[in-house]
Design a protein around this motif. Structure first.
Motif, PDB file in Angstrom:
ATOM      1  N   VAL A 187      56.186  28.430  48.439  1.00  0.00           N
ATOM      2  CA  VAL A 187      56.670  29.017  47.183  1.00  0.00           C
ATOM      3  C   VAL A 187      57.352  30.368  47.400  1.00  0.00           C
ATOM      4  N   ASP A 188      56.934  31.063  48.461  1.00  0.00           N
ATOM      5  CA  ASP A 188      57.548  32.377  48.740  1.00  0.00           C
ATOM      6  C   ASP A 188      58.880  32.248  49.470  1.00  0.00           C
ATOM      7  N   ILE A 189      59.333  31.037  49.644  1.00  0.00           N
ATOM      8  CA  ILE A 189      60.493  30.781  50.501  1.00  0.00           C
ATOM      9  C   ILE A 189      61.816  31.280  49.902  1.00  0.00           C
ATOM     10  N   GLY A 190      61.883  31.449  48.585  1.00  0.00           N
ATOM     11  CA  GLY A 190      63.147  31.929  48.005  1.00  0.00           C
ATOM     12  C   GLY A 190      63.217  31.617  46.527  1.00  0.00           C
ATOM     13  N   LYS A 191      64.352  31.965  45.940  1.00  0.00           N
ATOM     14  CA  LYS A 191      64.468  31.870  44.482  1.00  0.00           C
ATOM     15  C   LYS A 191      64.668  30.435  43.991  1.00  0.00           C
ATOM     16  N   HIS A 192      65.525  29.707  44.690  1.00  0.00           N
ATOM     17  CA  HIS A 192      65.817  28.343  44.236  1.00  0.00           C
ATOM     18  C   HIS A 192      66.049  27.459  45.451  1.00  0.00           C
ATOM     19  N   ILE A 193      65.660  26.223  45.325  1.00  0.00           N
ATOM     20  CA  ILE A 193      65.745  25.333  46.494  1.00  0.00           C
ATOM     21  C   ILE A 193      67.160  25.262  47.072  1.00  0.00           C
ATOM     22  N   ASN A 194      68.166  25.408  46.218  1.00  0.00           N
ATOM     23  CA  ASN A 194      69.536  25.367  46.752  1.00  0.00           C
ATOM     24  C   ASN A 194      69.809  26.549  47.672  1.00  0.00           C
ATOM     25  N   ASP A 195      69.071  27.645  47.494  1.00  0.00           N
ATOM     26  CA  ASP A 195      69.287  28.816  48.353  1.00  0.00           C
ATOM     27  C   ASP A 195      68.663  28.621  49.735  1.00  0.00           C
ATOM     28  N   PHE A 196      67.461  28.044  49.778  1.00  0.00           N
ATOM     29  CA  PHE A 196      66.825  27.939  51.094  1.00  0.00           C
ATOM     30  C   PHE A 196      67.013  26.579  51.754  1.00  0.00           C
ATOM     31  N   GLY A 197      67.289  25.573  50.960  1.00  0.00           N
ATOM     32  CA  GLY A 197      67.610  24.281  51.541  1.00  0.00           C
ATOM     33  C   GLY A 197      66.390  23.406  51.822  1.00  0.00           C
ATOM     34  N   LEU A 198      66.623  22.118  51.669  1.00  0.00           N
ATOM     35  CA  LEU A 198      65.517  21.158  51.782  1.00  0.00           C
ATOM     36  C   LEU A 198      64.960  21.035  53.199  1.00  0.00           C
ATOM     37  N   VAL A 199      65.820  21.210  54.193  1.00  0.00           N
ATOM     38  CA  VAL A 199      65.358  20.988  55.578  1.00  0.00           C
ATOM     39  C   VAL A 199      64.253  21.987  55.927  1.00  0.00           C
ATOM     40  N   LYS A 200      64.487  23.235  55.546  1.00  0.00           N
ATOM     41  CA  LYS A 200      63.508  24.287  55.789  1.00  0.00           C
ATOM     42  C   LYS A 200      62.210  23.993  55.011  1.00  0.00           C
TER      43      LYS A 200
END
Ligand code: GLC
Length: 581
Positions: A316-329
């Motif tokens: 959940v701490d990975i970033g603001k929106h899934i499009n920003d951090f990406g599904l692979v990560k």
């Protein structure tokens, strides 16, 4: 319509229970009995009491409100309820600042209401998990009032104090302080006290054995009432390095390492387990557990006798929106944790809670076109992973972020104090508010949307926090009788998970790992194999997995129409659960 739905549910449930018995028997033959636990098989439903249901019109949700909705909660198929704190509190941090651990907050009702709630839950086979906040108390707790009254008061060492004659204490950052300073000067005794969270949340001194014993006794008080477990709030911060060394450069990147998981943390948990947990058949879960899967394991390795399960923040701490951090990560995080926990220990799986924005707004797509599909897809994910699913109230109908425009709309100490701090420094307040639209905790705290009447049926009075105006088209009542609704899809998922131990205990294997849009994995137990395909994108997406040519059955899908999968392609936000024979 009602009859159709009832028939549908009846048929599904009957099928499930017969199939479930045989699957269960088979499973027990092959898995050691002591590896199975009720809390591994449970689906936990989290209720934010302030926003769930107001019974007396004061605009604040309460225990009687929850009691009035117990049949609804039961109808979801869930097994346990985690309640955010309901103890007496001045509410600086909505109950996470407790001034009396053995009383119910008057906003929420009385101890009598609590007893009725617990009884009503147990009558329905629902378990109750209480949130326990013991890294800190409220500054209005009697212990702190005594502690600050004089340097030689017997409660002085219940908290961390730094005498002013030693100069300023070494800097510690605070989560909620306007100046981000965790030491607050108190003139009465000419000393500073420590508060990792707000100034009204002084940290308890766990090095003091009397503090620990007081807390264990209080925990036994609730367990003796019959509750079924604890969620340990912010407990990774309980043990600190109390020589207070200077922090190295870049410490902010790994707060937990420098602020929490101190030298005695695991000693305290082992002591708590011995003195309290081991005497009851309960479930215990730690909020946050170190920063790596290996650290998280230390909390829940059964041989160490600490807690039952951990939830980590990486996903959940990975970033603001899934499009920003990406599904692979994102996939990599879940896969790494699963790998570490595959043989022992246990995790929880969640996408949202009261500290997070709404799951559909962060990991899915809350536009009219895709809200329902992507909510269903995300629910499929939670229910099909290994680990106990924690499901946040309102997500079952697809509630979304509210996205407040003005700071006046926010009540949360986190957002408000950060705003003031930034204003004092002359920072960019507009940009801050824009980010809050995506990240603020209050996106997930708006009142529950029951129906299309005033305030979404939450309260007759003025709600403590604005109701999301989309309640007119996103609410329980509208979805209750629609067999294809987000709500009824969630119910089917819960039943599916309960039907067969493969989704609880089965081995997890990720497939097509580098695929940027599709999260695909299998779960396997004995001769049963389930393939889960999830399209996290608003576009059609292909995947690179050899599907079996024969003998596979689609057992659930969120388009309610998937008969076959053509050309390894999934439609936008499509979720499909396949049983491979
Ligand atoms: C936890 C709670 C959060 C609270 C904080 C301080 O992270 O989930 O809501 O503000 O602890 O108690």
């Amino acid at each position: 319509m009602k009859t159709t739905l009832a028939l549908y549910l009846l048929t599904t449930l009957t099928l499930f229970s017969t199939e479930r018995l045989s699957a269960q028997n088979k499973f027990l033959e092959t898995i050691q009995k002591n590896d199975t636990k009720w809390w591994k098989e449970a689906v936990v439903y989290q209720i934010y009491p302030r926003s769930f249901k107001d019974s007396d019109g004061d605009g604040v949700g309460d225990l009687k409100g929850i009691i009035s909705k117990l049949d609804y909660i039961k109808s979801l198929g869930v097994d346990a309820i985690w309640l955010n704190p309901i103890y007496t509190s001045p509410n600086d941090d909505n109950g996470y600042d407790i001034s009396n651990y053995r009383e119910i907050m008057s906003d929420f009702g009385t101890m009598n209401d609590f007893d009725l709630l617990l009884k009503g839950m147990h009558q329905r086979g629902l378990k109750l998990i209480m949130d326990i906040v013991v890294n800190h108390s409220s500054d209005e707790h009697e212990w702190f009032k005594q502690s600050k009254s004089s340097r030689d008061n017997k409660y002085r060492d219940y908290y961390h104090w730094w005498p002013a004659e030693k100069g300023k204490p070494p800097y510690r950052w605070s989560f909620f302080d306007v100046n981000s300073d965790a030491w607050k000067y108190d003139a009465k005794t000419d000393a500073y006290y420590l508060h990792y969270f707000s100034q009204k949340q002084p940290d308890l001194n766990w090095e003091n054995p009397t503090v620990r014993q007081e807390i264990y006794e209080m925990m036994r008080f609730w367990l003796d009432k019959g509750i079924d477990g604890f969620r340990m709030d912010a407990f990774q911060f309980a043990s600190k390095v109390t020589t207070w060394p200077e922090l190295p450069q870049g410490y902010e990147k790994n707060i937990i390492k420098y602020y929490g998981v101190g030298p005695h943390l695991h000693d305290y948990l082992q002591e708590m387990n011995k003195e309290v947990f081991s005497k009851y058949d309960i479930m215990t879960v730690a909020e946050g557990a170190g920063s790596t899967p290996e650290e998280a394991m230390l909390f829940v390795d059964p041989d160490r006798k600490e807690l039952n399960m951990a939830y980590h923040f990486e996903s959940v701490d990975i970033g603001k929106h899934i499009n920003d951090f990406g599904l692979v990560k994102y996939k990599d995080i879940f896969s790494r944790y699963d790998q570490t926990f595959k043989d022992k220990g246990w995790l929880s799986i969640f996408l949202a809670n009261h500290d997070q924005p709404r799951m559909v707004s962060k990991f899915g797509n809350d536009s009219v076109q895709f809200r329902s599909l992507s909510s269903k897809m995300l629910s499929t994910f939670i229910m099909c992973m290994r680990g106990t699913p924690y499901y946040y109230n309102g997500d079952e109908v697809g509630m979304t972020n509210i996205r407040f425009d003005s700071i006046e709309d926010y009540k949360d100490v986190d957002t408000r104090n950060k705003y003031i701090g930034l204003k004092n420094k002359g920072g960019d307040l507009k940009a801050f508010l824009e980010v809050q639209k995506q990240t603020s905790r209050e996106n997930g705290r708006t009142p529950f949307q029951w129906d299309s009447t005033k305030n979404g049926g939450f309260s007759e009075g003025k709600p403590w926090l604005k109701v999301n105006p989309n309640y007119s088209f996103i609410n329980v009542e509208l979805q209750e009788n629609d067999p294809n609704s987000t709500l009824n899809y969630f119910r089917s998922l819960v039943q599916l998970r309960k039907k067969d131990p493969v989704l609880v205990y089965g081995k997890y294997t990720i497939l097509d790992k580098e695929n940027p849009s599709v999260f695909a994995f299998t779960r396997e137990l004995n001769d049963k194999k389930i393939l889960v395909l999830l399209n996290f994108s608003e576009k059609e997406s292909t995947f690179n997995i050899a599907l079996p040519t024969s003998k596979f059955k689609i057992i659930l899908d969120n388009y309610s129409s998937t008969k076959e999968i053509k050309k390894n392609t999934l439609r936008p936000y499509e979720a499909v659960i396949i049983e491979i024979k």
